[in-house]
Design a protein around this motif. Sequence first.
Motif, PDB file in Angstrom:
ATOM      1  N   ARG A 183      61.285  44.223-101.539  1.00  0.00           N
ATOM      2  CA  ARG A 183      61.488  42.587-100.973  1.00  0.00           C
ATOM      3  C   ARG A 183      62.698  42.563-100.023  1.00  0.00           C
ATOM      4  N   THR A 184      63.508  43.338-100.291  1.00  0.00           N
ATOM      5  CA  THR A 184      64.878  43.109 -99.759  1.00  0.00           C
ATOM      6  C   THR A 184      65.253  44.157 -98.680  1.00  0.00           C
ATOM      7  N   ALA A 185      64.533  45.305 -98.464  1.00  0.00           N
ATOM      8  CA  ALA A 185      64.891  46.454 -97.854  1.00  0.00           C
ATOM      9  C   ALA A 185      65.061  46.092 -96.284  1.00  0.00           C
ATOM     10  N   LYS A 186      64.200  45.492 -95.744  1.00  0.00           N
ATOM     11  CA  LYS A 186      64.482  44.901 -94.241  1.00  0.00           C
ATOM     12  C   LYS A 186      65.868  44.228 -94.140  1.00  0.00           C
ATOM     13  N   ARG A 187      66.145  43.209 -94.931  1.00  0.00           N
ATOM     14  CA  ARG A 187      67.236  42.559 -94.927  1.00  0.00           C
ATOM     15  C   ARG A 187      68.546  43.557 -95.110  1.00  0.00           C
ATOM     16  N   ASP A 188      68.403  44.301 -96.186  1.00  0.00           N
ATOM     17  CA  ASP A 188      69.643  45.048 -96.479  1.00  0.00           C
ATOM     18  C   ASP A 188      69.852  46.353 -95.613  1.00  0.00           C
ATOM     19  N   LEU A 189      68.760  46.818 -95.019  1.00  0.00           N
ATOM     20  CA  LEU A 189      69.009  47.882 -93.888  1.00  0.00           C
ATOM     21  C   LEU A 189      69.679  47.354 -92.485  1.00  0.00           C
ATOM     22  N   ASN A 190      69.055  46.131 -92.444  1.00  0.00           N
ATOM     23  CA  ASN A 190      69.734  45.346 -91.100  1.00  0.00           C
ATOM     24  C   ASN A 190      71.162  44.999 -91.353  1.00  0.00           C
ATOM     25  N   GLY A 191      71.711  44.690 -92.711  1.00  0.00           N
ATOM     26  CA  GLY A 191      73.170  44.570 -92.894  1.00  0.00           C
ATOM     27  C   GLY A 191      73.623  45.774 -92.754  1.00  0.00           C
ATOM     28  N   LEU A 192      73.151  46.934 -93.228  1.00  0.00           N
ATOM     29  CA  LEU A 192      73.692  48.294 -93.242  1.00  0.00           C
ATOM     30  C   LEU A 192      74.189  48.641 -91.796  1.00  0.00           C
ATOM     31  N   TYR A 193      73.071  48.244 -90.932  1.00  0.00           N
ATOM     32  CA  TYR A 193      73.076  48.722 -89.525  1.00  0.00           C
ATOM     33  C   TYR A 193      74.288  47.971 -88.880  1.00  0.00           C
ATOM     34  N   VAL A 194      74.437  46.742 -89.197  1.00  0.00           N
ATOM     35  CA  VAL A 194      75.422  46.060 -88.638  1.00  0.00           C
ATOM     36  C   VAL A 194      76.908  46.420 -89.051  1.00  0.00           C
ATOM     37  N   LEU A 195      76.859  46.672 -90.354  1.00  0.00           N
ATOM     38  CA  LEU A 195      78.101  47.336 -90.919  1.00  0.00           C
ATOM     39  C   LEU A 195      78.612  48.533 -90.231  1.00  0.00           C
ATOM     40  N   LEU A 196      77.380  49.528 -90.006  1.00  0.00           N
ATOM     41  CA  LEU A 196      77.902  50.786 -89.528  1.00  0.00           C
ATOM     42  C   LEU A 196      78.406  50.515 -88.108  1.00  0.00           C
ATOM     43  N   ARG A 197      77.684  49.753 -87.232  1.00  0.00           N
ATOM     44  CA  ARG A 197      78.139  49.412 -86.128  1.00  0.00           C
ATOM     45  C   ARG A 197      79.650  49.075 -85.936  1.00  0.00           C
ATOM     46  N   VAL A 198      79.867  48.154 -86.555  1.00  0.00           N
ATOM     47  CA  VAL A 198      81.227  47.663 -86.717  1.00  0.00           C
ATOM     48  C   VAL A 198      82.259  48.624 -87.124  1.00  0.00           C
ATOM     49  N   LYS A 199      81.875  49.232 -88.230  1.00  0.00           N
ATOM     50  CA  LYS A 199      82.864  50.269 -88.894  1.00  0.00           C
ATOM     51  C   LYS A 199      82.913  51.571 -87.620  1.00  0.00           C
ATOM     52  N   LEU A 200      81.844  51.770 -87.322  1.00  0.00           N
ATOM     53  CA  LEU A 200      82.106  52.961 -86.081  1.00  0.00           C
ATOM     54  C   LEU A 200      83.010  52.597 -84.917  1.00  0.00           C
ATOM     55  N   ALA A 201      82.709  51.374 -84.551  1.00  0.00           N
ATOM     56  CA  ALA A 201      83.737  50.907 -83.380  1.00  0.00           C
ATOM     57  C   ALA A 201      85.005  50.797 -83.796  1.00  0.00           C
ATOM     58  N   LEU A 202      85.238  50.286 -85.122  1.00  0.00           N
ATOM     59  CA  LEU A 202      86.829  50.100 -85.395  1.00  0.00           C
ATOM     60  C   LEU A 202      87.250  51.770 -85.645  1.00  0.00           C
ATOM     61  N   TRP A 203      86.454  52.345 -85.912  1.00  0.00           N
ATOM     62  CA  TRP A 203      86.980  53.898 -86.080  1.00  0.00           C
ATOM     63  C   TRP A 203      87.123  54.486 -84.746  1.00  0.00           C
ATOM     64  N   ARG A 204      86.512  54.346 -83.693  1.00  0.00           N
ATOM     65  CA  ARG A 204      86.830  54.502 -82.447  1.00  0.00           C
ATOM     66  C   ARG A 204      88.044  53.943 -81.659  1.00  0.00           C
ATOM     67  N   TYR A 205      88.090  52.780 -81.905  1.00  0.00           N
ATOM     68  CA  TYR A 205      89.372  52.017 -81.596  1.00  0.00           C
ATOM     69  C   TYR A 205      90.461  52.472 -82.178  1.00  0.00           C
ATOM     70  N   MET A 206      90.612  52.859 -83.434  1.00  0.00           N
ATOM     71  CA  MET A 206      91.788  53.163 -84.046  1.00  0.00           C
ATOM     72  C   MET A 206      92.093  54.644 -83.515  1.00  0.00           C
ATOM     73  N   ARG A 207      91.266  55.600 -83.391  1.00  0.00           N
ATOM     74  CA  ARG A 207      91.426  56.877 -82.643  1.00  0.00           C
ATOM     75  C   ARG A 207      91.956  56.681 -81.551  1.00  0.00           C
ATOM     76  N   GLN A 208      91.571  55.915 -80.558  1.00  0.00           N
ATOM     77  CA  GLN A 208      92.164  55.603 -79.266  1.00  0.00           C
ATOM     78  C   GLN A 208      93.572  54.806 -79.080  1.00  0.00           C
ATOM     79  N   GLY A 209      94.090  54.197 -80.445  1.00  0.00           N
ATOM     80  CA  GLY A 209      95.181  53.375 -80.330  1.00  0.00           C
ATOM     81  C   GLY A 209      94.885  52.131 -79.627  1.00  0.00           C
ATOM     82  N   SER A 210      93.789  51.580 -79.909  1.00  0.00           N
ATOM     83  CA  SER A 210      93.686  50.225 -79.195  1.00  0.00           C
ATOM     84  C   SER A 210      94.016  49.134 -80.011  1.00  0.00           C
TER      85      SER A 210
END
Length: 594
Positions: free
Chosen positions: A49-76
């Motif tokens: 019942r919740t897989a679609k919602r939770d996977l969408n949430g995981l997708y959002v979480l990973l996008r933000v986390k990866l962007a932050l990781w990239r910006y931190m590596r760049q010293g942004s």
Amino acid sequence: MHNAASVSASLGSVGLLRLFGVSWSWSLVAGLGVYLGTKSWKYFYIAARTAKRDLNGLYVLLRVKLALWRYMRQGSNIPSIFAQTVKLHPNKPALIYEATGETWTFAQLDGLCNAVAHWARSQGWVSGDVVALFMESRPLQVALWLGLAKVGVEAALINFSLRCDPLLHCIGVSGSKAIVFGAELADAMMEVNSAINQSMVRFCTGDLSAELLACLGAQSLDPILATASRHPPSPCFPPKGLNDRLFYIYTSGTTGLPKAAIVVHSRYYRIAAFSYFAFRMRPDDIIYDCLPLYHSAGNIIGVGQCLINGLTVVVKRKFSASRFWDDCIKYNCTMVQYIGEICRYLLSQPVRPSERGHKVRLAVGNGLRPSVWEAFTERFGVAQIGEFYGATECNCSIANMDGKVGACGFNSRILPNVYPIRLVRVDEDTMELVRDSRGLCILPCFAGEPGLLVGRINQQDPLRRFDGYANQDATKKKIAHNVFKKNDSAYLSGVEGKAGMAAIANAAGTFDCNSFLKNIQRALPSYARPVFLRISPHVDTTGTFKIQKTRLQREGYDPRLTTDQIYFLNTRAAQYEAMDEELYNAIAEGRMSL
């Protein structure tokens, strides 16, 4: 832990069978069998019942986390991320000021920020210094804090509704070296001017007479910025990264004096980015931002989309229910923001053609009551509501990504450790955390139980860190230990106690206590029914449209302290009774039980 073990065993069996050449279909069937052998069917049902919602949430979480990781590596940091946005959209409108119709392109906004940075350097301010900003919402406020950030100076964004002692408190607690105030707040400044440290430099933006400037000991900032260089300043030293302080946003102060919440660069980015991805905003969206820019909703969720994602934002000086939809039509807005009671205020307006003639498809905010939700979407034709929960400083924000009416967010049942937040059990009377024999919190609490939302703290993770307040004692009060496991720490969200008093605005004097009691008996459990009612011509609100409770709490239910009518819920008689001095004394002396 059992959930994780079951999933691991299931995935491991699938991988092993594929390694030996078994087909995908049979491998998945076998994996499902292994999983079901270690879990109940109820868990499988919840997952389906919740897989679609939770996977969408995981997708959002990973996008933000990866962007932050990239910006931190760049010293942004936020200024450098904004610089990238400017390069992509130099001539696109960035901010529009509704009060004057003026438009700033991204290049023009960047130039103004650079002028602010050079002015700050000319004052001798260095990285880590603080400057207070006290003005009604306007694009210049954005240019001021962002320009200060370019040279490492931190802004303290002060609520323009504050006066006297609360205003002095906010200026003082930030440790500001200077204050920039709007000319419209000159009277408020005059009230506290003699109490402000004379070493604090004062600047004014807007039209103010030379006489008043002299009385306040202030300089006019506008001509200084007009002649300052628009070229980028040299980098600040030491340089600021994503985990360094950007500015301070104050709590509303509904239960005491406001606290200065620390907003680091990574927090600004993650709040803005989460909102963008979670609510499916678009690059061509135009946002109508009628919320105060001293608040995170207006300044981060709203303006943040401009600085981070290149959206155009219309800045409204002050919220107006009568002009709301006309403004949206005038500026072709596709997204609006709300907070507190704004949606109810809009519904109380008379019907007008503009409320259906707009292009708004998304409304983002928090505090939308279920009873108002559907009425708002149906009347105004807004297709999507982006409701969320989260304080400026918290690490346990949640969002309603699937449009479920009345929900402010979710916590995954199938992937609970991906985003470690929980509703923990609390004592109904004291609202203290309930702990088990090991001294750990009992989690999660069950449906219908009083609970408190907590988020596990990890200072190395920009999504899990808690930076607290300028006051360290206030910071410590928001941290609990031994929550999920021994020696860990978690952020404590607000605590809602047993219902005490409900203040009700009823200017017409037609409030019916008996009808009210019948309704709440049907809708609310006993502990949520107000013991006292206070009927007022109007209810005071904060600048972000939240109920101002401090005065009401101070006056309590003493009929001698107010002209408002107060009622007491006599549970034995099953009715509300008018409060008089005799009844007050009976309650105070314990002769009448609550």
